[in-house]
Design an enzyme around this catalytic site. Sequence first.
Site, PDB file in Angstrom:
ATOM      1  N   HIS A  70       0.795  -1.052   0.153  1.00  0.00           N
ATOM      2  CA  HIS A  70      -0.245  -0.073  -0.058  1.00  0.00           C
ATOM      3  C   HIS A  70       0.716   1.508   0.015  1.00  0.00           C
ATOM      4  O   HIS A  70       0.575   2.238  -0.824  1.00  0.00           O
ATOM      5  CB  HIS A  70      -1.235   0.385   1.565  1.00  0.00           C
ATOM      6  CG  HIS A  70      -1.787   1.676   1.763  1.00  0.00           C
ATOM      7  ND1 HIS A  70      -3.237   1.461   0.994  1.00  0.00           N
ATOM      8  CD2 HIS A  70      -0.969   2.504   2.004  1.00  0.00           C
ATOM      9  CE1 HIS A  70      -3.274   2.284   1.671  1.00  0.00           C
ATOM     10  NE2 HIS A  70      -2.835   3.104   1.867  1.00  0.00           N
ATOM     11  N   GLU A  71       1.753   1.622   0.604  1.00  0.00           N
ATOM     12  CA  GLU A  71       2.921   2.393   0.641  1.00  0.00           C
ATOM     13  C   GLU A  71       3.104   2.391  -0.024  1.00  0.00           C
ATOM     14  O   GLU A  71       3.381   3.165  -0.435  1.00  0.00           O
ATOM     15  CB  GLU A  71       3.737   2.288   2.219  1.00  0.00           C
ATOM     16  CG  GLU A  71       3.186   2.933   4.180  1.00  0.00           C
ATOM     17  CD  GLU A  71       1.797   3.256   3.553  1.00  0.00           C
ATOM     18  OE1 GLU A  71       1.343   4.123   3.345  1.00  0.00           O
ATOM     19  OE2 GLU A  71       0.763   2.943   4.032  1.00  0.00           O
ATOM     20  N   HIS A  74       1.597   4.901  -3.143  1.00  0.00           N
ATOM     21  CA  HIS A  74       1.832   6.438  -2.438  1.00  0.00           C
ATOM     22  C   HIS A  74       2.912   6.570  -3.007  1.00  0.00           C
ATOM     23  O   HIS A  74       3.331   7.849  -3.830  1.00  0.00           O
ATOM     24  CB  HIS A  74       1.767   6.549  -1.048  1.00  0.00           C
ATOM     25  CG  HIS A  74       0.434   6.174  -0.076  1.00  0.00           C
ATOM     26  ND1 HIS A  74      -0.624   7.010  -1.009  1.00  0.00           N
ATOM     27  CD2 HIS A  74       0.445   5.311   0.336  1.00  0.00           C
ATOM     28  CE1 HIS A  74      -1.365   7.012  -0.518  1.00  0.00           C
ATOM     29  NE2 HIS A  74      -1.177   6.136   0.356  1.00  0.00           N
TER      30      HIS A  74
END
Length: 152
Positions: A70-71, A74
């Site tokens: 998920h990170e 980003h």
Amino acid sequence: MQLLNEKELFSLVNELSLTYFHKPFIDKVEFNHRLRTTGGRYIPNKRVVELNPKYFIEGDKGEFVGIIKHELCHYHLHIEGKGYKHGDKEFKELLAATRSPRHCQPLPSHKIEYKHKYICKKCSFIYNRRRRVNTQKYSCGRCRGKLKEVKE
């Protein structure tokens, strides 16, 4: 389980980046012990990924890998100059393409334990509460029926 050191953590993140995004991770990743309500965060102006160590210690490996993915969504979108925030279309598409979770599960140590259980006499909706509710004063929020405490 013992925490990973900086090199081990970086190699894990870089390995996941190469596997799922086909791009290397070249910036900094670290554990942040002050994170409480989130599994991790990406700081764009510093280009740092911070991860909650409790998810590594308490959670399973799949959950921790999901947080890293998920990170990384980003991170890679920010570097490419695309929309990297939660509401952006590119971010949602990359989450789906890499099968990354949108949210992380609550930690086992942060699960809420309910002490009181109420049921509506009219619609049978169940309310779990940590504190007692005055059943003479409050009613069901769905149908305005009377509440009854359930003893377990």
